[in-house]
Structure formats: structure tokens, C-alpha cells
Design an enzyme around this catalytic site. Structure first.
Site, PDB file in Angstrom:
ATOM      1  N   HIS A 156       0.950  -1.037   0.204  1.00 35.78           N
ATOM      2  CA  HIS A 156      -0.154  -0.299   0.472  1.00 35.78           C
ATOM      3  C   HIS A 156       1.225   1.383   0.328  1.00 35.78           C
ATOM      4  O   HIS A 156       1.967   1.342  -0.115  1.00 35.78           O
ATOM      5  CB  HIS A 156      -0.861   0.549   1.307  1.00 35.78           C
ATOM      6  CG  HIS A 156      -0.444  -0.057   2.316  1.00 35.78           C
ATOM      7  ND1 HIS A 156       0.766   1.301   2.783  1.00 35.78           N
ATOM      8  CD2 HIS A 156       0.198  -1.235   3.834  1.00 35.78           C
ATOM      9  CE1 HIS A 156       0.729   1.295   4.186  1.00 35.78           C
ATOM     10  NE2 HIS A 156       0.657  -0.428   4.840  1.00 35.78           N
TER      11      HIS A 156
ATOM     12  N   ASP B  72      -1.507 -18.692  12.369  1.00 30.82           N
ATOM     13  CA  ASP B  72      -0.461 -19.920  13.266  1.00 30.82           C
ATOM     14  C   ASP B  72      -0.812 -19.830  14.348  1.00 30.82           C
ATOM     15  O   ASP B  72      -0.537 -18.547  14.905  1.00 30.82           O
ATOM     16  CB  ASP B  72       1.533 -19.293  12.508  1.00 30.82           C
ATOM     17  CG  ASP B  72       2.082 -19.466  12.808  1.00 30.82           C
ATOM     18  OD1 ASP B  72       2.201 -19.902  13.890  1.00 30.82           O
ATOM     19  OD2 ASP B  72       2.382 -20.918  12.646  1.00 30.82           O
TER      20      ASP B  72
ATOM     21  N   SER C  21       2.879  -5.191   7.006  1.00 34.13           N
ATOM     22  CA  SER C  21       2.051  -4.435   5.707  1.00 34.13           C
ATOM     23  C   SER C  21       4.148  -4.807   5.098  1.00 34.13           C
ATOM     24  O   SER C  21       4.178  -4.204   5.034  1.00 34.13           O
ATOM     25  CB  SER C  21       1.475  -3.541   5.641  1.00 34.13           C
ATOM     26  OG  SER C  21       0.529  -2.935   6.245  1.00 34.13           O
TER      27      SER C  21
END
Length: 410
Positions: free
Chosen positions: A227, A354, A369
Site C-alpha cells: 500500500h 499460526d 504490511s
């Protein structure tokens, strides 16, 4: 009477059909970038056909999807019943490429073109009266000041110096508003400290930490974050002049929880330069690697970028570094895929499964991110967002979208 009603109904149906065609034509993009052999999915309706002059467009008998098997540029023609031309679509076909998924935490330093206006405030003049020198000039938060009296503004200090040099005389300002260049004049106010001010709060740089997604050996380029970087005050995508990617040191991990996203806290001070950032986009940041050794990656892990039709819901892995350059694999699940999405970075919905990662971070946190996603030995995308109300769930971007942006940079 019934005849008039029938005519109105027919007219309404006709207008509805026309409106439907207009909408479909509007949403067919003018430009498309694909990889060789990748399917093109153009939303059409009855009677609309897509053709290429060189007859290199293949149509699948099963799905009706269209595929170009030729590297280079091609123009497609959209028409109605093969008779009435509607629009053309320019297609750039890129060669298939391989990348090395990375997953390292790194620091980002961005420097803007000009200075970004992030706020406004009244100025107390030397006469103790308050003034708003920016009032009625048209300048707003989120605008970028690029020139003062025809001289380029390179930094916040540069703007301050130029305004003080005016000695209170009117200055001509050139600024960008929604990518449009505009001009105005402002008379600075002299303060009791013998300074001249415009009443504008500005910023010329931004810094933070994020994850390097991939390294492409053939071009020595990288992609990260998945992003863009936006200004914390305005929310606008930063229009950058330059930037640096540097190594980062993880100081602390703030664990996320539902309704309260966590984050990786790190520092970029006294760290090594990894490379140059050349572009900040909605689909991530991109640039050139200058010191590959600083990423500490395994060059034998080169792999193909998955086509969208190859991506499946179900088990996948993400790579991320939470212990200062030690990259580990963690299991996630791809829960939903938006195959036709070329417009934003929310291509897939994912969920962290997980237990070790959930114990460390609570799920997806700021700083993760860009963490690359691997499925069936191929690079499929990167983590982009966390859902605020569910710290283990979030969004990811397709790998092909990031690679296409990278190619545009190069």
C-alpha cells in the site's frame, strides 16, 4: 391511455438499456497491463465484442476469457455487434518474471516534492492582533507548495527562509491541489520574534517501518508494503521527490487485539542504506536495490509469480521478520479472492492461523504490511491491512499488481 402507458414503459426500458451500456463502457479501462499468458477479463454485455487487429487474442472455449500470447503493446477494439466502435483499450503485455520473496522489516524515508500543507493556524502579529494570511487564498490542507516567487521550494527550512526574505511583502505561491497547479498571493505577518509567517503548518518528509515484499533479480528492483504511504494529518498519498530504504531495528512489538490494532515499533536511526525509493503508489512503494547484502536474503529462493487463476482459497504461508532480520514462515488461510480487482490493494481476504504468530503479535499488526504470501511454491501477494474488529483477519494484494507497478517504475 393504455397506449401512452405502453410508450412510457418502452421508453423507460430503452433508457435503462442505454444506461447499462454506458456504464459498462465507462468501466472498461483505457489501459491494461498484463503478463504474457494472463487472462484478460473485460466486463461486457450482450452484443459487445473485443477484438485485436493482429489476431493475437485467444478466447477460451470454456470460460470466454481472453488471453494475449505476445510480449509488447497491443490495442484492443471494443465494438457493438462487430459494427459500431465503442472504445479502444491499450494493453501492455509483460514477460513472465520471477522474484525472491523477502519479508524483512525495513525503514522508509520519504522526501516530498515541495512541502505538504498539514494544517493552518492564526498568527499573532507584532501588534498583538491575530491574522489569517492564508484566508481566501484557496490553499487547503493536503495541498503542496512547490514555488515561492518562481523559486522552487525543496524543504520546510527552504520555505521559511523564502518567506522571511520577503520582509512582509506579498509573496506569490504556486501549489498543487488535486494534481492541478494553482497560484495565489499571500502577505506574510510579522511576529514579535521578528519572523514572517504564513499561518501554514507544513511537512517535507515522512519516516516509518514496513516489510520488503520482493526483490526482482533481473531488474535489481524491489517492492514493499503493498500500500502507499499517506500523510498522517491529511490522509493523502505523499507525492515524493525521493526516498531511501534503510535497514531497521525492531525495538518492540505491541500486540494487537480486536478493536485495537498492534504495531511493530522500530528505529531507522544509524542504519544502512538498502536502496532508493522512486515511487509511492496505492499498490506499494518501489525502487532500486543498492546493497543486496543488507537484505540478507537467500537468492536460491527465486520463484514464479502466481497467475490469479492459480491462487486458491485455503492454506498459504507468509514471511515476516519480528526478531531483527530473522525471517520466518507463518501459516495463514486465504478465505476469499477478488480475481477481477485491479483498482485497490484489497485483492484477497486472509486469516492468520499460526498459533506462534498469534501469540507474538495477536495476528496482523502495523509494520507487517508487505509480508509476502507464498502458496504452492509461488509468490501470490502481500499483506496490506488488518480488520480493526478482528486482529487475525485482514486483506492482501495480488502479487501481479505489485509487479506491474514495479515494471512501470522501471
Amino acid at each position: 391511455m393504455y397506449k401512452k402507458i405502453l410508450v412510457k414503459i418502452i421508453l423507460l426500458v430503452f433508457l435503462f438499456i442505454m444506461y447499462s451500456y454506458i456504464l459498462v463502457i465507462h468501466y472498461i479501462p483505457d489501459e491494461i497491463t498484463i503478463f504474457e499468458g494472463e487472462n484478460i477479463s473485460l466486463k461486457t454485455i450482450f452484443g459487445m465484442t473485443v477484438n485485436s487487429e493482429d489476431e493475437i487474442l485467444e478466447v477460451s472455449a470454456n470460460s470466454g476469457e481472453k488471453t494475449i500470447h505476445k510480449i509488447g503493446n497491443e490495442t484492443l477494439s471494443v465494438s457493438l455487434f462487430d459494427k459500431l466502435f465503442l472504445k479502444s483499450v491499450d494493453v501492455s503485455v509483460l514477460p513472465k518474471t520471477t522474484v525472491i520473496p523477502v519479508g524483512n522489516i525495513a525503514g522508509v524515508k520519504l522526501y516530498t516534492n515541495g512541502v505538504l500543507v498539514v494544517g493552518m493556524s492564526e498568527i499573532e502579529g507584532e501588534d498583538s492582533k491575530t491574522y489569517k494570511p492564508y484566508e481566501n487564498t484557496g490553499i487547503e490542507e493536503g495541498d503542496t507548495i512547490v514555488k515561492v516567487n518562481d523559486n522552487l521550494v525543496n524543504s520546510t527550512d527552504d520555505l521559511i527562509e523564502k518567506v522571511n526574505m520577503s520582509k512582509g511583502e506579498k509573496v506569490d505561491i504556486e501549489y498543487l491541489h488535486d494534481e492541478e497547479t494553482k497560484e495565489c498571493s499571500i502577505t506574510p505577518v510579522k511576529t514579535s520574534e521578528e519572523e514572517y509567517k504564513l499561518g501554514l503548518w507544513v511537512r517535507d518528509s515522512a519516516a516509518g517501518v514496513g516489510t520488503v515484499t520482493f526483490y526482482e533479480p533481473s531488474t535489481q528492483s524491489f517492492g514493499a508494503l503493498g500500500h502507499g504511504i499517506t500523510d498522517i494529518d491529511t490522509g493523502d498519498l505523499l507525492n515524493i521527490a525521493s526516498g531511501e530504504f534503510v535497514t531497521a531495528k525492531v525495538l518492540n512489538i505491541k500486540k494487537g487485539e480486536d478493536g485495537n490494532p498492534g504495531k511493530i515499533q522500530g528505529t531507522v536511526e544509524k542504519q544502512e542504506t538498502i536502496g532508493e525509493i522512486t515511487k509511492n503508489t496505492e499498490f506499494g512503494i518501489y525502487g532500486k536495490i543498492q546493497d543486496l547484502s543488507s537484505l540478507n536474503i537467500d537468492t536460491s529462493k527465486e520463484m514464479e509469480v502466481a497467475m490469479r487463476e492459480e491462487i486458491k482459497t485455503g492454506k498459504a504461508m507468509i514471511l515476516c521478520s519480528l526478531d531483527n532480520q530473522t525471517v520466518k514462515e507463518y501459516e495463514i488461510e486465504i478465505t476469499k479472492i477478488y480475481r477481477d480487482n485491479n483498482y485497490n490493494n484489497k485483492s484477497m481476504e486472509i486469516k492468520v492461523t499460526d498459533e506462534e504468530l498469534i501469540e507474538k503479535t495477536g495476528g496482523i499488526i502495523q509494520g507487517m504490511s508487505g509480508s509476502p504470501i507464498i502458496q504452492n511454491g509461488k509468490f501470490v501477494g502481500a499483506v496490506t491491512h488488518v480488520l480493526v474488529n478482528s486482529s487475525t483477519e485482514g486483506y492482501a494484494i495480488f502479487g501481479d499488481l505489485m509487479l506491474k507497478q514495479s515494471k512501470e517504475v522501471n
